[in-house]
Design an enzyme around this catalytic site. Structure first.
Site, PDB file in Angstrom:
ATOM      1  NE  ARG A 185      27.702  93.853  -3.310  1.00  0.00           N
ATOM      2  CZ  ARG A 185      27.574  93.293  -2.111  1.00  0.00           C
ATOM      3  NH1 ARG A 185      28.355  93.665  -1.125  1.00  0.00           N
ATOM      4  NH2 ARG A 185      26.669  92.348  -1.896  1.00  0.00           N
ATOM      5  CE1 TYR A 223      29.096  91.665  -6.952  1.00  0.00           C
ATOM      6  CE2 TYR A 223      27.536  89.905  -6.497  1.00  0.00           C
ATOM      7  CZ  TYR A 223      27.866  91.245  -6.488  1.00  0.00           C
ATOM      8  OH  TYR A 223      26.969  92.161  -6.005  1.00  0.00           O
ATOM      9  CG  HIS A 277      27.949  96.585  -8.706  1.00  0.00           C
ATOM     10  ND1 HIS A 277      27.289  96.166  -7.568  1.00  0.00           N
ATOM     11  CD2 HIS A 277      28.174  95.475  -9.446  1.00  0.00           C
ATOM     12  CE1 HIS A 277      27.114  94.855  -7.628  1.00  0.00           C
ATOM     13  NE2 HIS A 277      27.642  94.414  -8.743  1.00  0.00           N
ATOM     14  CG  HIS A 322      25.309  87.824  -2.187  1.00  0.00           C
ATOM     15  ND1 HIS A 322      26.316  87.579  -3.088  1.00  0.00           N
ATOM     16  CD2 HIS A 322      24.899  89.102  -2.427  1.00  0.00           C
ATOM     17  CE1 HIS A 322      26.510  88.651  -3.835  1.00  0.00           C
ATOM     18  NE2 HIS A 322      25.668  89.582  -3.456  1.00  0.00           N
ATOM     19  NE  ARG A 365      23.900  94.576  -1.297  1.00  0.00           N
ATOM     20  CZ  ARG A 365      23.982  93.583  -0.403  1.00  0.00           C
ATOM     21  NH1 ARG A 365      24.326  93.850   0.856  1.00  0.00           N
ATOM     22  NH2 ARG A 365      23.723  92.342  -0.752  1.00  0.00           N
ATOM     23  CE  LYS A 419      18.988  93.584  -2.572  1.00  0.00           C
ATOM     24  NZ  LYS A 419      19.534  93.206  -3.887  1.00  0.00           N
TER      25      LYS A 419
END
Length: 198
Positions: A128, A160, A125, A151, A29, A54
């Site tokens: 990614r 994705y 993005h 994730h 990210r 994250k």
């Protein structure tokens, strides 16, 4: 196309090439990339540790191929020139020697999109997304991609995976035992010589 229009003769150009290669090669990210410190990088082992992921979760991502080479070049010939009294332990430095920020990162990508004369927009993005899709199309397990992307839930990774029907058919044919049986039978039938009437 973006990497090709970077300038390998300048410290900023070397930094930008390393940034682009890491974005696509590691699937980070934007905040994770600019948050990297020098000690997060272990080129001897070929990996980078994302400590500011994250949800404050850490993960280790491989750094190989073009990303590894670009980082070596930047660390040897780019970063030392960009350093100033304001420099800290940040991996990617701005032209003033401070930690690179998200605005600069976005502006540099836009610059290279224009220089490469790409007709479609490229967001941060998109790197990614391209990272994840390329791994899946190359045969990577979705759980491994989930781990590399950081994730918590597999559903996040699934977003994705906008795969083409042809990709799914190819994977099914390669993976499912009944489909492999049918495929090998078709190959044998094609290889069998056909008898011709005299």
């Amino acid at each position: 196309a973006l990497v090709r229009v970077t300038d390998d003769e300048t410290p900023v150009g070397l930094r930008d090439r390393a940034v682009l290669e890491v974005l696509f090669g590691c699937g980070l990210r934007r905040a994770e990339l600019i948050g990297l410190d020098l000690y997060d990088l272990d080129l001897a082992r070929g990996c980078v540790t994302v400590r500011r992921g994250k949800g404050d979760k850490s993960r280790t991502v491989p750094v190989a191929g073009a990303a590894h080479e670009a980082l070596l070049e930047y660390l040897e010939n780019g970063r030392p020139v960009l350093m100033s009294v304001h420099s800290d332990r940040a991996l990617f430095l701005s032209s003033t020697g401070r930690r690179m920020n998200t605005t600069t990162l976005r502006d540099r990508v836009i610059l290279y999109v224009n220089k490469a004369r790409l007709t479609h927009p490229v967001t941060l993005h998109a790197f990614r997304h391209g990272f994840a899709t390329s791994l899946i199309r190359g045969g990577a397990d979705v759980r491994h991609v989930q781990e590399l992307l950081g994730h918590a839930e597999i559903d996040s990774t699934a977003r994705y995976m906008h795969l083409q029907v042809a990709d799914l058919v190819r994977v099914h044919g390669r993976s499912h035992p009944r489909d492999r049986l049918r495929t090998s039978k078709r190959i044998r039938q094609r290889a069998r010589p056909t008898s011709r009437r005299p």
